[in-house]
Design a protein around this motif. Structure first.
Motif, PDB file in Angstrom:
ATOM      1  N   LEU A  34       1.000  -1.041   0.454  1.00 42.84           N
ATOM      2  CA  LEU A  34       0.178   0.188  -0.233  1.00 42.84           C
ATOM      3  C   LEU A  34       0.713   1.307  -0.170  1.00 42.84           C
ATOM      4  O   LEU A  34       0.818   2.644  -0.722  1.00 42.84           O
ATOM      5  N   LEU A  35       1.886   1.251   0.586  1.00 44.35           N
ATOM      6  CA  LEU A  35       2.924   2.577   0.056  1.00 44.35           C
ATOM      7  C   LEU A  35       3.813   2.583  -0.781  1.00 44.35           C
ATOM      8  O   LEU A  35       3.878   4.127  -1.008  1.00 44.35           O
ATOM      9  N   ASP A  36       4.023   1.106  -1.281  1.00 41.05           N
ATOM     10  CA  ASP A  36       4.013   1.360  -2.645  1.00 41.05           C
ATOM     11  C   ASP A  36       2.568   2.290  -3.733  1.00 41.05           C
ATOM     12  O   ASP A  36       3.986   2.838  -3.761  1.00 41.05           O
ATOM     13  N   ALA A  37       2.492   1.662  -3.841  1.00 38.16           N
ATOM     14  CA  ALA A  37       1.141   2.867  -4.408  1.00 38.16           C
ATOM     15  C   ALA A  37       0.751   3.934  -3.841  1.00 38.16           C
ATOM     16  O   ALA A  37       1.070   5.067  -4.730  1.00 38.16           O
ATOM     17  N   LEU A  38       1.091   4.112  -2.280  1.00 35.91           N
ATOM     18  CA  LEU A  38       0.583   5.819  -2.461  1.00 35.91           C
ATOM     19  C   LEU A  38       1.980   6.509  -3.005  1.00 35.91           C
ATOM     20  O   LEU A  38       1.588   8.068  -3.538  1.00 35.91           O
ATOM     21  N   ALA A  39       3.520   6.285  -2.553  1.00 37.62           N
ATOM     22  CA  ALA A  39       4.611   6.518  -3.133  1.00 37.62           C
ATOM     23  C   ALA A  39       4.255   6.495  -4.591  1.00 37.62           C
ATOM     24  O   ALA A  39       4.326   7.979  -5.457  1.00 37.62           O
ATOM     25  N   MET A  40       3.733   6.250  -5.259  1.00 38.43           N
ATOM     26  CA  MET A  40       3.525   5.867  -7.049  1.00 38.43           C
ATOM     27  C   MET A  40       2.852   6.977  -8.028  1.00 38.43           C
ATOM     28  O   MET A  40       3.016   7.743  -8.505  1.00 38.43           O
ATOM     29  N   THR A  41       1.991   6.918  -6.847  1.00 44.01           N
ATOM     30  CA  THR A  41       0.252   7.998  -6.919  1.00 44.01           C
ATOM     31  C   THR A  41       1.283   9.579  -6.686  1.00 44.01           C
ATOM     32  O   THR A  41       0.892  10.034  -7.498  1.00 44.01           O
ATOM     33  N   ASP A  42       1.318   9.754  -5.649  1.00 43.61           N
ATOM     34  CA  ASP A  42       2.382  10.559  -5.183  1.00 43.61           C
ATOM     35  C   ASP A  42       3.313  11.004  -5.905  1.00 43.61           C
ATOM     36  O   ASP A  42       3.021  12.918  -6.187  1.00 43.61           O
ATOM     37  N   ASP A  43       4.408  10.147  -6.573  1.00 44.91           N
ATOM     38  CA  ASP A  43       5.095  10.588  -7.561  1.00 44.91           C
ATOM     39  C   ASP A  43       4.533  11.367  -9.098  1.00 44.91           C
ATOM     40  O   ASP A  43       4.461  12.103  -9.727  1.00 44.91           O
ATOM     41  N   VAL A  44       3.364  10.505  -9.836  1.00 46.12           N
ATOM     42  CA  VAL A  44       2.881  10.683 -11.013  1.00 46.12           C
ATOM     43  C   VAL A  44       1.986  12.433 -10.940  1.00 46.12           C
ATOM     44  O   VAL A  44       2.460  12.708 -11.627  1.00 46.12           O
TER      45      VAL A  44
END
Length: 147
Positions: A34-44
């Motif tokens: 979930l932290l991966d997904a949050l970070a990736m979403t934040d990046d884009v």
């Protein structure tokens, strides 16, 4: 929350079926994922590329500033593209839900079993990627600590 399967969605909002299926089946109770997904979403969301590509056996997910495409890797290969804001909102809501969900009493934990599961996941995420998670200071994630 199902004791065996983890999070389930009985009736996802119309048009959000693929997003809900991905969150429940690919992310599930795994805080680091979930932290991966949050970070990736934040990046884009900031207009950049995700810090890493999504890696999953069950779902092909592409994070881009113009949207997040989610497609099942097997079966009927259902898929959809969502705005980054829709994915961000769903992931943040899911984070809140998971943090508020009682912890699993018999879950094997060996990294930092002295901490709540979400904090253990945060520290393990940062240790794995050797970067500070971009959600530090948001969603109840402390700016500093735990140590």
């Amino acid at each position: 929350m199902d004791d065996y399967f983890g999070p389930v969605v009985d009736a996802p909002p119309p048009g959000r079926e693929v997003l809900a299926a991905w969150i429940c089946t690919d992310i599930g109770r795994k805080f680091r994922v979930l932290l991966d997904a949050l970070a990736m979403t934040d990046d884009v969301r900031a207009g950049g590329e995700p810090f890493e590509q999504w890696d999953s056996e069950g779902w092909d997910v592409t994070f881009r500033p113009d949207g997040v495409t989610i497609r099942a890797a097997h079966g009927n290969r259902q898929g959809a593209t969502y705005s980054v804001e829709d994915v961000r909102t769903a992931l943040e809501d899911f984070w809140q839900f998971m943090v508020e969900t009682p912890e699993r009493a018999n879950a094997p934990r060996n990294y930092r079993p002295d901490l709540p599961e979400w904090q253990e996941g945060l520290l393990q995420w940062e240790d794995t990627w050797q970067i500070r998670h971009p959600y530090r200071g948001r969603l109840g994630i402390p700016t500093q600590g735990p140590a």
